[in-house]
Scaffold this motif. Sequence first.
Motif, PDB file in Angstrom:
ATOM      1  N   GLY A 173      19.085 -30.384  -9.617  1.00 49.02           N
ATOM      2  CA  GLY A 173      19.848 -31.085 -10.632  1.00 49.02           C
ATOM      3  C   GLY A 173      21.254 -31.405 -10.173  1.00 49.02           C
ATOM      4  N   LEU A 174      21.933 -32.235 -10.938  1.00 45.56           N
ATOM      5  CA  LEU A 174      23.263 -32.714 -10.571  1.00 45.56           C
ATOM      6  C   LEU A 174      24.311 -31.619 -10.597  1.00 45.56           C
ATOM      7  CD1 LEU A 174      25.122 -35.149  -9.925  1.00 45.56           C
ATOM      8  CD2 LEU A 174      25.338 -35.496 -12.401  1.00 45.56           C
ATOM      9  N   GLY A 175      24.117 -30.566 -11.399  1.00 41.10           N
ATOM     10  CA  GLY A 175      25.125 -29.515 -11.473  1.00 41.10           C
ATOM     11  C   GLY A 175      24.812 -28.523 -12.564  1.00 41.10           C
ATOM     12  N   HIS A 176      25.767 -27.649 -12.845  1.00 42.82           N
ATOM     13  CA  HIS A 176      25.555 -26.546 -13.778  1.00 42.82           C
ATOM     14  C   HIS A 176      26.894 -26.117 -14.366  1.00 42.82           C
ATOM     15  CE1 HIS A 176      27.141 -23.962 -10.548  1.00 42.82           C
ATOM     16  NE2 HIS A 176      26.344 -24.631  -9.745  1.00 42.82           N
ATOM     17  N   PHE A 177      26.824 -25.465 -15.517  1.00 46.59           N
ATOM     18  CA  PHE A 177      28.033 -24.905 -16.104  1.00 46.59           C
ATOM     19  C   PHE A 177      28.591 -23.804 -15.207  1.00 46.59           C
ATOM     20  CE2 PHE A 177      26.089 -26.263 -20.319  1.00 46.59           C
ATOM     21  CZ  PHE A 177      26.953 -27.337 -20.467  1.00 46.59           C
ATOM     22  N   LEU A 178      29.907 -23.629 -15.278  1.00 49.51           N
ATOM     23  CA  LEU A 178      30.608 -22.692 -14.413  1.00 49.51           C
ATOM     24  C   LEU A 178      31.608 -21.915 -15.255  1.00 49.51           C
ATOM     25  CD1 LEU A 178      31.095 -22.056 -11.290  1.00 49.51           C
ATOM     26  CD2 LEU A 178      32.978 -23.689 -11.450  1.00 49.51           C
ATOM     27  N   ARG A 195      14.854 -28.381 -22.576  1.00 54.88           N
ATOM     28  CA  ARG A 195      14.728 -28.737 -21.172  1.00 54.88           C
ATOM     29  C   ARG A 195      13.761 -29.908 -21.027  1.00 54.88           C
ATOM     30  NH1 ARG A 195      15.558 -26.179 -16.302  1.00 54.88           N
ATOM     31  NH2 ARG A 195      16.137 -24.230 -17.351  1.00 54.88           N
ATOM     32  N   PRO A 196      14.149 -30.961 -20.299  1.00 56.88           N
ATOM     33  CA  PRO A 196      13.225 -32.077 -20.080  1.00 56.88           C
ATOM     34  C   PRO A 196      11.983 -31.611 -19.319  1.00 56.88           C
ATOM     35  CG  PRO A 196      15.466 -32.670 -19.454  1.00 56.88           C
ATOM     36  CD  PRO A 196      15.465 -31.200 -19.679  1.00 56.88           C
ATOM     37  N   THR A 197      10.876 -32.263 -19.577  1.00 58.30           N
ATOM     38  CA  THR A 197       9.629 -31.907 -18.898  1.00 58.30           C
ATOM     39  C   THR A 197       9.254 -32.913 -17.825  1.00 58.30           C
ATOM     40  OG1 THR A 197       8.360 -33.062 -20.607  1.00 58.30           O
ATOM     41  CG2 THR A 197       8.750 -30.699 -20.919  1.00 58.30           C
ATOM     42  N   ALA A 198       9.939 -34.057 -17.779  1.00 55.85           N
ATOM     43  CA  ALA A 198       9.586 -35.093 -16.808  1.00 55.85           C
ATOM     44  C   ALA A 198       9.893 -34.627 -15.388  1.00 55.85           C
ATOM     45  CB  ALA A 198      10.362 -36.378 -17.111  1.00 55.85           C
ATOM     46  N   PRO A 199       9.034 -34.973 -14.424  1.00 53.33           N
ATOM     47  CA  PRO A 199       9.337 -34.646 -13.029  1.00 53.33           C
ATOM     48  C   PRO A 199      10.696 -35.226 -12.637  1.00 53.33           C
ATOM     49  CG  PRO A 199       7.101 -35.482 -13.236  1.00 53.33           C
ATOM     50  CD  PRO A 199       7.764 -35.700 -14.563  1.00 53.33           C
ATOM     51  N   GLY A 200      11.469 -34.453 -11.893  1.00 51.56           N
ATOM     52  CA  GLY A 200      12.793 -34.894 -11.488  1.00 51.56           C
ATOM     53  C   GLY A 200      13.885 -34.535 -12.472  1.00 51.56           C
ATOM     54  N   LEU A 201      13.491 -34.169 -13.709  1.00 54.29           N
ATOM     55  CA  LEU A 201      14.477 -33.773 -14.724  1.00 54.29           C
ATOM     56  C   LEU A 201      14.309 -32.325 -15.161  1.00 54.29           C
ATOM     57  CD1 LEU A 201      14.523 -36.922 -17.064  1.00 54.29           C
ATOM     58  CD2 LEU A 201      16.127 -36.337 -15.232  1.00 54.29           C
ATOM     59  N   ARG A 202      13.151 -31.748 -14.904  1.00 58.24           N
ATOM     60  CA  ARG A 202      12.914 -30.389 -15.397  1.00 58.24           C
ATOM     61  C   ARG A 202      13.727 -29.332 -14.652  1.00 58.24           C
ATOM     62  NH1 ARG A 202       6.753 -31.316 -13.905  1.00 58.24           N
ATOM     63  NH2 ARG A 202       6.806 -31.120 -11.629  1.00 58.24           N
ATOM     64  N   CYS A 203      14.335 -29.722 -13.519  1.00 63.84           N
ATOM     65  CA  CYS A 203      15.201 -28.786 -12.792  1.00 63.84           C
ATOM     66  C   CYS A 203      16.634 -28.806 -13.307  1.00 63.84           C
ATOM     67  CB  CYS A 203      15.207 -29.113 -11.293  1.00 63.84           C
ATOM     68  SG  CYS A 203      13.642 -28.771 -10.477  1.00 63.84           S
ATOM     69  N   LEU A 204      16.951 -29.703 -14.229  1.00 60.37           N
ATOM     70  CA  LEU A 204      18.313 -29.771 -14.748  1.00 60.37           C
ATOM     71  C   LEU A 204      18.661 -28.487 -15.494  1.00 60.37           C
ATOM     72  CD1 LEU A 204      18.625 -33.414 -16.137  1.00 60.37           C
ATOM     73  CD2 LEU A 204      19.654 -32.465 -14.087  1.00 60.37           C
ATOM     74  N   ARG A 205      19.877 -27.980 -15.267  1.00 60.19           N
ATOM     75  CA  ARG A 205      20.299 -26.727 -15.887  1.00 60.19           C
ATOM     76  C   ARG A 205      20.843 -26.924 -17.298  1.00 60.19           C
ATOM     77  NH1 ARG A 205      20.236 -22.364 -12.502  1.00 60.19           N
ATOM     78  NH2 ARG A 205      19.872 -22.827 -10.301  1.00 60.19           N
TER      79      ARG A 205
END
Length: 278
Positions: A173-178, A195-205
């Motif tokens: 994903g593009l990033g995460h809270f800090l 959390r999104p379920t689409a491939p490419g988006l499900r890794c977003l934090r």
Amino acid sequence: MKYVNRISSEAHKLVMRTIKPGAYEYNAEAMFMNYCYISGGCRNVSYTCICGSGHNSSILHYGHAAAPNNKIINDGDMCLFDMGASYCGYSSDITVSFPANGKFTEKQKIIYNTVLKARNAVFNSLRPGVSWVQMHLMANEVMLNELRDNGLLRGNVQDMLCDNIASIFQPHGLGHFLGCDVHDVGGYMADTPERPTAPGLRCLRTARKLEAGMVITVEPGCYFIDALLDKALNDDVMKKYLVPDKIEEFRGFGGVRIEDDVLITEKGMENLTNVPRT
């Protein structure tokens, strides 16, 4: 958090000025940690330092006990150093990418500028109310356009986005809270988007809209990971977008990541990180 970002930024700049081919990756780690403690009073780092060179720069969490930053840095290697100090319980998380010998090759220029353009596009759009999912998709679109324009990909970029081609090159994903943790809480809660379920988006934090006062990392990256390339080249949908001969030229390249720690303000954003990017 501003203080620990300043100390970590200065430590990164020291490493960038000092490290040379022939050094070990752990020399960069030791130099970073020493500066943060001796000059900033930062006893701890926020996470295990990642000091990847050459192919190791394509390993997202390289530096752990089984791969302990112990390769010799070679002339021509791209270095990807992801390191951040911790101070009074608050974290920083900064990544720099640069050629070990101080001179970009043409291939290194292409990939570095691809990632930098994605980072700058996101920076220009960050403000309260913006969807983090849309920021991730924007970064992907910019990078796919650049990879296509430089001959690594072919076809329509919107089709590439639909077919998840970006995840071959940026499988995170593009990033995460800090905050008090390097991957801080608040990404998915009872009253926030799921959390999104689409491939490419499900890794977003997180899938939240940004709010003033949030601190979040912006860390687009582009990597050449053999397992992902091989899988894509054998996939009937994905392979039609790849230019195999050009992809092969980048085998072993490693990767580039540019990571900044950003405060969302009432009117936009403030970059807490201060390291060379151009």
